[in-house]
Design a protein around this motif. Sequence first.
Motif, PDB file in Angstrom:
ATOM      1  N   ASN A  99       0.827  -1.330   0.057  1.00  0.00           N
ATOM      2  CA  ASN A  99       0.013   0.007  -0.047  1.00  0.00           C
ATOM      3  C   ASN A  99       0.706   1.349   0.003  1.00  0.00           C
ATOM      4  O   ASN A  99       0.401   2.302  -0.621  1.00  0.00           O
ATOM      5  CB  ASN A  99      -1.128   0.060   1.260  1.00  0.00           C
ATOM      6  CG  ASN A  99      -2.272  -0.891   0.876  1.00  0.00           C
ATOM      7  OD1 ASN A  99      -2.292  -1.593  -0.183  1.00  0.00           O
ATOM      8  ND2 ASN A  99      -2.777  -1.280   2.311  1.00  0.00           N
ATOM      9  N   LYS A 100       2.168   1.127   0.334  1.00  0.00           N
ATOM     10  CA  LYS A 100       3.057   2.472   0.555  1.00  0.00           C
ATOM     11  C   LYS A 100       3.262   2.805  -0.663  1.00  0.00           C
ATOM     12  O   LYS A 100       3.939   3.732  -1.218  1.00  0.00           O
ATOM     13  CB  LYS A 100       4.270   1.951   1.234  1.00  0.00           C
ATOM     14  CG  LYS A 100       4.022   1.826   2.766  1.00  0.00           C
ATOM     15  CD  LYS A 100       5.623   1.593   3.108  1.00  0.00           C
ATOM     16  CE  LYS A 100       5.477   0.410   4.186  1.00  0.00           C
ATOM     17  NZ  LYS A 100       6.999   0.243   4.611  1.00  0.00           N
ATOM     18  N   TYR A 101       3.247   1.782  -1.824  1.00  0.00           N
ATOM     19  CA  TYR A 101       3.715   2.323  -3.229  1.00  0.00           C
ATOM     20  C   TYR A 101       2.480   2.892  -4.197  1.00  0.00           C
ATOM     21  O   TYR A 101       2.674   3.169  -5.351  1.00  0.00           O
ATOM     22  CB  TYR A 101       4.044   0.959  -4.050  1.00  0.00           C
ATOM     23  CG  TYR A 101       5.618   0.541  -3.431  1.00  0.00           C
ATOM     24  CD1 TYR A 101       6.666   1.301  -3.706  1.00  0.00           C
ATOM     25  CD2 TYR A 101       5.644  -0.666  -2.630  1.00  0.00           C
ATOM     26  CE1 TYR A 101       7.817   0.914  -3.124  1.00  0.00           C
ATOM     27  CE2 TYR A 101       6.673  -0.743  -1.998  1.00  0.00           C
ATOM     28  CZ  TYR A 101       8.028  -0.014  -2.219  1.00  0.00           C
ATOM     29  OH  TYR A 101       9.277  -0.415  -1.670  1.00  0.00           O
ATOM     30  N   TYR A 107      -3.079  -3.051  -7.353  1.00  0.00           N
ATOM     31  CA  TYR A 107      -2.503  -4.321  -7.122  1.00  0.00           C
ATOM     32  C   TYR A 107      -3.555  -5.542  -6.999  1.00  0.00           C
ATOM     33  O   TYR A 107      -4.387  -5.058  -6.160  1.00  0.00           O
ATOM     34  CB  TYR A 107      -1.253  -4.409  -6.442  1.00  0.00           C
ATOM     35  CG  TYR A 107      -1.311  -4.352  -4.844  1.00  0.00           C
ATOM     36  CD1 TYR A 107      -1.736  -5.398  -3.903  1.00  0.00           C
ATOM     37  CD2 TYR A 107      -1.337  -3.344  -4.490  1.00  0.00           C
ATOM     38  CE1 TYR A 107      -2.060  -5.124  -2.999  1.00  0.00           C
ATOM     39  CE2 TYR A 107      -1.645  -3.035  -2.965  1.00  0.00           C
ATOM     40  CZ  TYR A 107      -1.898  -4.121  -2.227  1.00  0.00           C
ATOM     41  OH  TYR A 107      -2.362  -3.921  -0.904  1.00  0.00           O
ATOM     42  N   ARG A 108      -3.145  -6.733  -7.415  1.00  0.00           N
ATOM     43  CA  ARG A 108      -4.462  -7.619  -7.150  1.00  0.00           C
ATOM     44  C   ARG A 108      -3.413  -9.097  -7.390  1.00  0.00           C
ATOM     45  O   ARG A 108      -2.256  -9.203  -7.664  1.00  0.00           O
ATOM     46  CB  ARG A 108      -5.414  -7.783  -8.037  1.00  0.00           C
ATOM     47  CG  ARG A 108      -5.014  -7.655  -9.619  1.00  0.00           C
ATOM     48  CD  ARG A 108      -6.328  -7.575 -10.488  1.00  0.00           C
ATOM     49  NE  ARG A 108      -5.852  -7.931 -11.792  1.00  0.00           N
ATOM     50  CZ  ARG A 108      -6.426  -8.379 -12.458  1.00  0.00           C
ATOM     51  NH1 ARG A 108      -7.401  -9.186 -12.080  1.00  0.00           N
ATOM     52  NH2 ARG A 108      -6.274  -8.594 -13.892  1.00  0.00           N
ATOM     53  N   ARG A 109      -4.234 -10.192  -7.143  1.00  0.00           N
ATOM     54  CA  ARG A 109      -3.647 -11.401  -7.256  1.00  0.00           C
ATOM     55  C   ARG A 109      -2.373 -11.680  -6.401  1.00  0.00           C
ATOM     56  O   ARG A 109      -1.247 -12.003  -6.924  1.00  0.00           O
ATOM     57  CB  ARG A 109      -3.531 -11.734  -8.458  1.00  0.00           C
ATOM     58  CG  ARG A 109      -4.617 -12.088  -9.399  1.00  0.00           C
ATOM     59  CD  ARG A 109      -4.307 -12.420 -10.876  1.00  0.00           C
ATOM     60  NE  ARG A 109      -5.682 -12.157 -11.544  1.00  0.00           N
ATOM     61  CZ  ARG A 109      -5.714 -12.225 -12.711  1.00  0.00           C
ATOM     62  NH1 ARG A 109      -4.462 -12.307 -13.648  1.00  0.00           N
ATOM     63  NH2 ARG A 109      -6.924 -12.083 -13.643  1.00  0.00           N
ATOM     64  N   LEU A 110      -2.288 -11.289  -5.145  1.00  0.00           N
ATOM     65  CA  LEU A 110      -1.338 -11.222  -4.219  1.00  0.00           C
ATOM     66  C   LEU A 110      -1.131 -12.576  -3.889  1.00  0.00           C
ATOM     67  O   LEU A 110      -2.012 -13.241  -3.314  1.00  0.00           O
ATOM     68  CB  LEU A 110      -1.397 -10.414  -3.032  1.00  0.00           C
ATOM     69  CG  LEU A 110      -0.401 -10.440  -2.031  1.00  0.00           C
ATOM     70  CD1 LEU A 110       0.896  -9.927  -2.711  1.00  0.00           C
ATOM     71  CD2 LEU A 110      -0.596  -9.319  -1.071  1.00  0.00           C
ATOM     72  N   LYS A 111      -0.082 -13.400  -4.074  1.00  0.00           N
ATOM     73  CA  LYS A 111       0.233 -14.841  -3.840  1.00  0.00           C
ATOM     74  C   LYS A 111       1.690 -14.986  -3.285  1.00  0.00           C
ATOM     75  O   LYS A 111       2.662 -14.848  -3.853  1.00  0.00           O
ATOM     76  CB  LYS A 111       0.105 -15.573  -5.038  1.00  0.00           C
ATOM     77  CG  LYS A 111      -0.141 -17.241  -4.736  1.00  0.00           C
ATOM     78  CD  LYS A 111      -0.453 -17.778  -6.242  1.00  0.00           C
ATOM     79  CE  LYS A 111       0.909 -18.471  -6.730  1.00  0.00           C
ATOM     80  NZ  LYS A 111       0.620 -19.232  -8.037  1.00  0.00           N
TER      81      LYS A 111
END
Length: 195
Positions: free
Chosen positions: A37-39, A54-58
């Motif tokens: 989230n800082k980015y 961003y999405r699909r964090l794995k």
Amino acid sequence: MSTSKQAGFKELETVVEIPVPPIHMNDLKSGAMIYLNKYLFTYVPELEGVVLAYRRLKSLSSTGRLLERQPHIMVSVSVHFLVFAPKVGSTLTGMVTRVGFDHIGLTVHGVFNASIPSDRLPPEYSRDTENDRFYVEDVNVADDAEAAAASAATGISVGDELEFVVTGLTAMNQMMSIEGSLPQGKSPAMGSKRK
């Protein structure tokens, strides 16, 4: 093919090594999200653009690694980023927010600052200080009042949408600014769409 209203966006998948505090070891996703989230809405040189989402964090492993004298556990994750990364030479559409003495200020997608210096406008454009705009003076209508009024109604004013060509990008302090030009032969009616 994307239109200029959608130009500049790209989605990419990448692997990121994230420092996760021990407090988040039971919930790696939350720890990774706090870090990522800082980015958001900052320019990231490695991605060559501004991170919008961003999405699909794995997580790529069930283990992490400790670095000497560091309290964090380094965890590798795969993530899909949506990045605003226009290229020099691409065409963008911006909303005119300022008509200065020597430039036109715009916002692209309502967020990103762009500027067109007056020396990057075609030579037929003149500055109208009374009406705070740039316009094309048609010397053929000087004697025809109706044609002169139509010519005066065209131009580039605050509130107009304007298509322009990206000529430069500057990234500083995690922010990106865009510099552009109006192509030679681009008529105000084509480039300006007052709402």
